[in-house]
Each structure stands twice: as structure tokens, then as C-alpha cells.
Design an enzyme around this catalytic site. Structure first.
Site: not given
Length: 253
Positions: A70-71, A177
Site C-alpha cells: 500500500c503506497n 495505487c
């Protein structure tokens, strides 16, 4: 060997599915946070507390390796997770694939959430890794939320909107994403022929395997998939079965 993957929603599916494909013997602990999702609009301290707490839960469940696919979690909480778990537990973060895209394409668009597109984090990544390429950000309003719901019609609408706002002449799209690879086929269908997609899921999975092997411990497991939802025993949401990655991990409608 248990590998825990921590994300607010279905963004963990692509990396998890690659791990399942590359190392089907490894046991996976998938930590989703439906109570707190989405993480992107939350404050930095809130995200840090949430992700660090999930890391603690992972260790208590026997995880020996942690992945943040997850960024938002990676940029906000990666250093804090590493400080919490100590040097003996590998923690692998995620960075959008701007560098390889810029090396191969003269004009690049980074598709990401509205919050990420407007963030200093993404601007810094573009400045650091964009090289000589022309790199722009494109906000994909509602796409991650539609993916989390398994709403493919809404996802296609969000993709069409993003494609219409992508400058002509772009030859590479970075999926900024971790949800977006789940609908890569729909994204490709909405783009002109010849545009290339870049995402980081395979690279993160491969790095995770390298870190597992570097531990020098017995790594074979039973190939199980366990799911925690906001710290509680649960299952992948029904929407996960709409995507190949979810089906690889055993999601059912």
C-alpha cells in the site's frame, strides 16, 4: 513461514496473488482494515497507529516477514513499523513504478487516488525518479472505492474518466495505487494501443521472496491463507472474487 500483508482494502490482492503464484508453499496472513478504510484521507498519525498496530497483530500471529502493499502505508508508516518490529523482521514497502516507466517511456502519467496525486510524496517521487521523461499525475476519482466494492461498472466509469484526462501522447501509465492492477485489463482497453502499464506488485513479491531466502530459515509452509479484518478473524470480502487475484487466493462470492 508466515508472511503478513497489511492494507486497508483489496490493494493487497495483487502482491498476495504473486506471492501465492511464486511460492505456493508460503503461508499468507492478509490484514485488511474495513473499519478504518480508506487510509488515504486520514491523518499521518492515525495511519501510523493503525499500521503499526496491524504489524504487532501480525507478529503475535506468528508472521516472520511483513509486507506493506500500500503506497499510503509505505510512505507514512514504513519506518515506524521497522522501528517497532526490530531488525530481525524484514519489512517490505511499496513504491510506484515511476523509475522503470520513466526509463522506458518519454511521456508518463501516474494514475493514483486524488489524495496521492496532490501529495508531496508523489511530487518528490516524480522529481527523484522521473529522469528526462515528462511525468504528470492523473487523479482517478472513485476507482479504488469501486474496486473495494467489487463494482466493475463503477470501476469502468472511473477508468474512462481518468483516460479522458490523460494527456495525449502518453506512452506509459504507472498504476500508483495498489488497487489498480486488479482492473488492468479494463484500463488497457480504455487506452490507445501501444500504451504500457507499470505496476509494482510483481517486484514487491519478488523482493519479499528474496528477503525470505536471506533469513536462512526453513521457509516451507502449508500454503494457507488467513484473513484478519480490522484485527478480527474474517474472510476476504465478496468483492474480491470479482478479480483474478482474489480467486487465486480463494475468494468466494
Amino acid at each position: 513461514m508466515i508472511v503478513a500483508l497489511i492494507d486497508s482494502g483489496l490493494g493487497l490482492l495483487p502482491t498476495s496473488a504473486w506471492l501465492r503464484t511464486l511460492r505456493p508453499d508460503v503461508d499468507l496472513l492478509l490484514q485488511l482494515d474495513p473499519d478504518g478504510a480508506p487510509w488515504g484521507p486520514k491523518s499521518e498519525n492515525w495511519v501510523i497507529e493503525r499500521v503499526v498496530d496491524a504489524a504487532r497483530t501480525s507478529l503475535h500471529a506468528g508472521a516472520e516477514v511483513l509486507v506493506l502493499p500500500c503506497n499510503t502505508a509505505s510512505v507514512t508508516a514504513l519506518d515506524h513499523v521497522r522501528a517497532e518490529v526490530g531488525p530481525d523482521v524484514p519489512v517490505i514497502g511499496t513504491v510506484p513504478a515511476i523509475k522503470p516507466a520513466a526509463a522506458r517511456c518519454r511521456s508518463v502519467a501516474v494514475w493514483a487516488t486524488a489524495a496521492t496525486t496532490a501529495s508531496r510524496y508523489q511530487a518528490d517521487l516524480i522529481a527523484k525518479f522521473g529522469g528526462d521523461a515528462d511525468v504528470v499525475g492523473v487523479a482517478c476519482h472513485g476507482l479504488a472505492d469501486a474496486i473495494d466494492r467489487g463494482d466493475l461498472a463503477a470501476a469502468r466509469e472511473a477508468i474512462a474518466s481518468a483516460a479522458a484526462r490523460t494527456p495525449s501522447g502518453v506512452s506509459g501509465i504507472v498504476l500508483g495505487c495498489t488497487h489498480y492492477p486488479l482492473v488492468s485489463d479494463a484500463i488497457m482497453a480504455a487506452l490507445p494501443a501501444g500504451v504500457r502499464l507499470f505496476d509494482s506488485a510483481h517486484a514487491v513479491a519478488s523482493q519479499t521472496i528474496r528477503r525470505i531466502e536471506a533469513l536462512g530459515r526453513p521457509s516451507a509452509g502449508q500454503g494457507t491463507v488467513r484473513v484478519l479484518t480490522s484485527g478480527r478473524p474474517g474472510a476476504l470480502p465478496a468483492g474480491a472474487a470479482a478479480f483474478e487475484s482474489g480467486r487465486i487466493l480463494g475468494a468466494r462470492h
